[in-house]
Design an enzyme around this catalytic site. Sequence first.
Site, PDB file in Angstrom:
ATOM      1  N   SER A   1      34.138  32.788  44.904  1.00 24.69           N
ATOM      2  CA  SER A   1      34.629  31.428  44.711  1.00 24.69           C
ATOM      3  C   SER A   1      36.156  31.348  44.721  1.00 24.69           C
ATOM      4  O   SER A   1      36.714  30.264  44.683  1.00 24.69           O
ATOM      5  CB  SER A   1      34.093  30.841  43.405  1.00 24.69           C
ATOM      6  OG  SER A   1      34.713  31.448  42.301  1.00 24.69           O
TER       7      SER A   1
ATOM      8  N   LYS B   1      38.814  29.910  37.997  1.00 25.99           N
ATOM      9  CA  LYS B   1      39.142  28.867  38.967  1.00 25.99           C
ATOM     10  C   LYS B   1      40.622  28.486  38.864  1.00 25.99           C
ATOM     11  O   LYS B   1      41.329  28.909  37.952  1.00 25.99           O
ATOM     12  CB  LYS B   1      38.304  27.613  38.672  1.00 25.99           C
ATOM     13  CG  LYS B   1      36.799  27.757  38.865  1.00 25.99           C
ATOM     14  CD  LYS B   1      36.434  27.749  40.335  1.00 25.99           C
ATOM     15  CE  LYS B   1      34.922  27.841  40.513  1.00 25.99           C
ATOM     16  NZ  LYS B   1      34.316  29.025  39.880  1.00 25.99           N
TER      17      LYS B   1
END
Lengths: 187, 187
Positions: free
Chosen positions: A110, A147
Amino acid sequence: MREAVKKIERFYNKKKRMPSFQEVAELIGYKSKNAVSKLVDKLIEREFLLKDEQGRLLPGRCMRGVQVLGTVAAGFPSPVEEELCDTLSLDEWLVPHRESTFLLKVTGDSMQDAGIVEGDMVLAERGVQPRSGDIVIAEIDHEWTMKYFVRDGAKVVLRPGNTKYPVLVPRCELKIAAIVRGVIRKY
Amino acid sequence: MREAVKKIERFYNKKKRMPSFQEVAELIGYKSKNAVSKLVDKLIEREFLLKDEQGRLLPGRCMRGVQVLGTVAAGFPSPVEEELCDTLSLDEWLVPHRESTFLLKVTGDSMQDAGIVEGDMVLAERGVQPRSGDIVIAEIDHEWTMKYFVRDGAKVVLRPGNTKYPVLVPRCELKIAAIVRGVIRKY
DNA sequence: TTGACAGGTGAACGATTGTTCACTATACTA
DNA sequence: TAGTATAGTGAACAATCGTTCACCTGTCAA
């Protein structure tokens, strides 16, 4: 001269402490501590070594860490230039605060657009206020993830570094545990 | 107890050597070296410290390096688990051979699919035989570059980690200077 | 040939090292 | 209440520390 530094370096790496004057004498082959004393003075002048306030030896900048050369694409340094290079301890460079820093293994893809791929190790620091754009380790709606931390107006979202994944908007709670200070990959 | 370890650790980080028993006494507030002697025995038992053959203190595994936690995506360790964690010295982990290892700054995007982007630092080791698939620092036709080293049958080519760039086939000469052992990025 | 100098030897020095012993005070157990 | 670990004090110990001095070599320049 250069030879002596290498021997001291090996001693330091093996025993994890600097040798005494007597040990340096045995290392090099001197029979007198005085010879060591004079040698040490010169090595200190060239910053291979240091002395503490009691006269004991300390590792100089050249003893620990890795040589830093130029850049890859911009050409390769010649052997002459290498002698002038700086040295850098990875621990000291990457970890300013040991107590609040930890290492984390990365799984998933990710964050691959940020150059962080599966198997990488991530250096994270706890207790730092994240700024927009930082990569963070966060607990969003009771789930842990890594993230981008993005402040979008008054709201805060977690944006992945991969267009395959959606932007995460916290529903009930968002806890920033640590911010990512570095990435390490080993082949 | 835990407090003492932290004070010794701070001393070590600042002075780059382990304190003497007397200095530990001053550090903690003891007035007797014997109290230190007993404390040290316990700290050695728990591997916070070590002693050399002359009785001097050495940093244990817990004194240097960074804590290693679990994985990011697979969940976050609880505070209880953290106590059981291992510690890792980046220098020792990434640099097995100090003399032949060096650090290089990356420019360009020719290896971005390998997760190596502009501004990264690359750990390269000299004098190692490259195997097909390794990332190497090479001099091809008198120009320095970082690419995948690929053995294609009897021939050897340098393949970039970016489809934008062509595969390099050496015309006159190809010298492999070093192979890439690790990548380090610092934010 | 002489003089200066750098490199090494050997011994003595006070300071500091870690170890050890006898002793005291506190806390907890039976 | 008596007994027993636990934790720390203080002093003495031999060993080792880095420093310093006088002294002995070569080497190189004047």
